[in-house]
Each structure stands twice: as structure tokens, then as C-alpha cells.
Design a protein around this motif. Structure first.
Motif, mmCIF file in Angstrom:
data_model
loop_
_atom_site.group_PDB
_atom_site.id
_atom_site.type_symbol
_atom_site.label_atom_id
_atom_site.label_comp_id
_atom_site.label_asym_id
_atom_site.label_seq_id
_atom_site.Cartn_x
_atom_site.Cartn_y
_atom_site.Cartn_z
ATOM 1 N N UNK A 1 0.820 -1.209 0.000
ATOM 2 C CA UNK A 1 0.000 0.000 0.000
ATOM 3 C C UNK A 1 0.855 1.259 0.000
ATOM 4 N N UNK A 2 2.044 1.192 0.587
ATOM 5 C CA UNK A 2 2.933 2.353 0.605
ATOM 6 C C UNK A 2 3.514 2.643 -0.773
ATOM 7 N N UNK A 3 3.677 1.620 -1.589
ATOM 8 C CA UNK A 3 4.180 1.817 -2.942
ATOM 9 C C UNK A 3 5.523 2.525 -2.960
ATOM 10 N N UNK A 4 5.611 3.650 -3.679
ATOM 11 C CA UNK A 4 6.864 4.383 -3.798
ATOM 12 C C UNK A 4 7.324 4.967 -2.461
ATOM 13 N N UNK A 5 6.427 5.007 -1.504
ATOM 14 C CA UNK A 5 6.771 5.544 -0.184
ATOM 15 C C UNK A 5 7.313 4.467 0.759
ATOM 16 N N UNK A 6 7.474 3.254 0.279
ATOM 17 C CA UNK A 6 8.004 2.157 1.105
ATOM 18 C C UNK A 6 9.526 2.280 1.166
ATOM 19 N N UNK A 7 10.000 3.078 2.108
ATOM 20 C CA UNK A 7 11.428 3.375 2.233
ATOM 21 C C UNK A 7 12.053 2.724 3.457
ATOM 22 N N UNK A 8 11.302 1.843 4.121
ATOM 23 C CA UNK A 8 11.839 1.182 5.303
ATOM 24 C C UNK A 8 11.536 1.954 6.569
ATOM 25 N N UNK A 9 12.168 1.533 7.645
ATOM 26 C CA UNK A 9 11.917 2.167 8.937
ATOM 27 C C UNK A 9 13.183 2.167 9.771
ATOM 28 N N UNK A 10 13.152 2.941 10.820
ATOM 29 C CA UNK A 10 14.267 3.013 11.773
ATOM 30 C C UNK A 10 13.669 3.190 13.155
ATOM 31 N N UNK A 11 14.141 2.405 14.128
ATOM 32 C CA UNK A 11 13.596 2.510 15.485
ATOM 33 C C UNK A 11 14.654 3.121 16.410
ATOM 34 N N UNK A 12 15.516 2.318 17.004
ATOM 35 C CA UNK A 12 16.497 2.841 17.954
ATOM 36 C C UNK A 12 17.761 3.324 17.256
ATOM 37 N N UNK A 13 18.363 4.352 17.833
ATOM 38 C CA UNK A 13 19.617 4.912 17.323
ATOM 39 C C UNK A 13 20.793 4.580 18.245
ATOM 40 N N UNK A 14 20.594 3.636 19.118
ATOM 41 C CA UNK A 14 21.637 3.188 20.022
ATOM 42 C C UNK A 14 21.118 2.043 20.859
ATOM 43 N N UNK A 15 21.949 1.466 21.693
ATOM 44 C CA UNK A 15 21.506 0.361 22.549
ATOM 45 C C UNK A 15 20.382 0.805 23.489
ATOM 46 N N UNK A 16 19.510 -0.107 23.885
ATOM 47 C CA UNK A 16 18.412 0.243 24.793
ATOM 48 C C UNK A 16 18.895 0.359 26.239
ATOM 49 N N UNK A 17 19.482 1.492 26.561
ATOM 50 C CA UNK A 17 20.058 1.740 27.888
ATOM 51 C C UNK A 17 18.946 2.148 28.852
ATOM 52 N N UNK A 18 18.858 1.444 29.979
ATOM 53 C CA UNK A 18 17.851 1.737 31.004
ATOM 54 C C UNK A 18 18.379 2.818 31.941
ATOM 55 N N UNK A 19 17.504 3.744 32.333
ATOM 56 C CA UNK A 19 17.831 4.807 33.292
ATOM 57 C C UNK A 19 18.914 5.757 32.787
ATOM 58 N N UNK A 20 18.992 5.968 31.493
ATOM 59 C CA UNK A 20 19.945 6.938 30.948
ATOM 60 C C UNK A 20 19.543 8.356 31.360
ATOM 61 N N UNK A 21 20.509 9.255 31.341
ATOM 62 C CA UNK A 21 20.209 10.653 31.674
ATOM 63 C C UNK A 21 19.198 11.244 30.703
ATOM 64 N N UNK A 22 19.364 10.943 29.427
ATOM 65 C CA UNK A 22 18.487 11.488 28.398
ATOM 66 C C UNK A 22 18.142 10.418 27.369
#
Length: 223
Positions: free
Chosen positions: A27-48
């Protein structure tokens, strides 16, 4: 929640997003460009934890982002304009101990291109992304959620101005989102920010990091 439990939740989100994307790809057709979720490891209790609006993208192979997160935080190592600005304000050592994601997981080269997707499909993709971004944020429990872009902050949360720049420009808003304190900032790579206002932002977050978490909780962070 233990680190392993948080990682398991993130793995579940990756699996669910892969499945959802495969079902929507036609259904996305030409807009099917993939996805991105996390930009680093899933660190718990990080400052930010840095929360953007949506990953950019062209018609490129980004399948390596579909299976798991990078071993190190991209904001600490990459040379994209936003990554450089994040390091300038928060410092490389701090950023290396944080992670990031977007409120919308699915790639688009621009807001205009995203808005060309059929409204019902686009809204479903946004709801899916927000719900799963919330799962990740609640699992990782950052001390503070940094929302990149005041427009994105207003889309997700409510908050009062907490930092002004020259000529009274609002640089940051403070509220709560998904169980933790949230601070929205002007878009660090998309807005014209003076050197003086960048220094105001840097000093503001340095002071926030120096404040004990118990005091932050008393000021509005939801346990």
C-alpha cells in the motif's frame, strides 16, 4: 524493570514493526522506504533519551536497521548535522550513554512526501509508531526525554516555556510524556540558532543533569 526485560520489549517492537511494515509495504508503494527505530543500545535509566519526529530517507537500502539497534549511539559517533548539534549541546561522553528514536518509525524524505500517503494509512502508521515508541520509553525509563523540535513536542505533549533565547524566542518547553519528564527543544539542525542560544541550551541541560533525580521527580517527573 531489568535491562534484559527492557531489551526483550525492544526486540518485540522490532519484530512487530517488521511484520507491520511487510503488511503495509504494498500500500505504501513508492513511499516504502523502510523504517528506523532505535539509534543506540536500549540503555535503562539513561540521563536522556532523544526523541525525534521521523527518520529521513530516500530510496536506499536500510534493511540493516530493520532487525536490531546499533551497538553504539549514533548521535555520539555519526556526522549528520543533528548528531553534531546534539554532541555540541550535551557532550560526546553524555550522548554515548544515551539512545534515541523517533515518534514515527517509517522513513520519508520530507513532511510533504509523508503527507502524500493516503490519510488513513498514514494515521495508522503514526498510531502504531507512537504506541510502540511509548512502550520503549516506558521500558527504558530515561531521567529526561528530549523531544527534538517544538512542533513534535506540541504534537505529543503539553508544556510551558522553560528557556528563552534572544528576542524572547522560546528555546525549550517542559512537560511530561509517557511517564517521564519531557523537554522539547527547537529543532537543533533545522532551526537557525545563534551561538549564544546554543550556549543557553547547553548550560540549561548541564544544570538539569547536575540536579538529583529525586528533585526532578518533585518538579514534575512521573515515577
Amino acid at each position: 524493570m531489568h535491562d534484559q526485560s527492557a531489551k526483550n520489549i525492544c526486540r518485540e517492537v522490532y519484530a512487530a514493526t517488521n511484520d507491520y511494515y511487510r503488511r503495509c509495504e504494498k500500500d505504501l508503494g513508492e513511499h516504502a522506504l523502510g523504517f528506523r527505530i532505535l539509534y543506540g543500545p536500549p540503555i535503562v535509566d539513561a540521563s536522556f533519551l532523544f526523541l525525534g519526529h521521523q527518520p529521513g530517507g530516500q530510496a536506499i537500502d536500510c534493511s540493516e536497521h530493520h532487525e536490531t539497534w546499533p551497538e553504539t549511539c549514533d548521535y555520539a559517533t555519526e556526522e549528520w548535522p543533528l548528531a553534531r548539534q546534539v554532541r555540541m549541546i550535551w557532550g560526546q561522553e553524555v550522548v554515548a550513554q544515551c539512545t534515541g528514536l523517533n515518534a514515527i518509525f517509517f522513513r520519508a524524505p520530507s513532511v510533504a512526501a509523508w503527507n502524500r500517503i493516503t490519510k488513513s494509512l498514514r494515521e495508522n502508521l503514526e498510531i502504531f509508531s507512537r504506541d510502540n515508541a511509548e512502550r520503549i520509553v516506558r521500558a527504558l525509563r530515561p531521567e529526561c526525554l528530549i523531544v527534538i523540535g517544538l512542533g513534535t513536542f506540541s504534537w505529543l505533549a503539553q508544556g510551558e516555556p522553560s528557556l528563552h533565547g534572544e528576542k524572547g524566542r522560546v528555546l525549550a518547553r517542559r512537560g511530561t510524556l509517557w511517564g517521564c519528564e519531557a523537554i522539547g527543544t527547537v529543532h537543533l539542525s533545522g532551526s537557525r540558532i545563534s551561538r549564544e542560544d546554543r550556549e543557553r541550551l547547553r548550560a540549561y541541560f548541564a544544570a538539569l543533569q547536575a540536579t538529583p533525580r529525586t528533585e526532578q521527580t518533585q518538579e514534575g517527573c512521573i515515577p
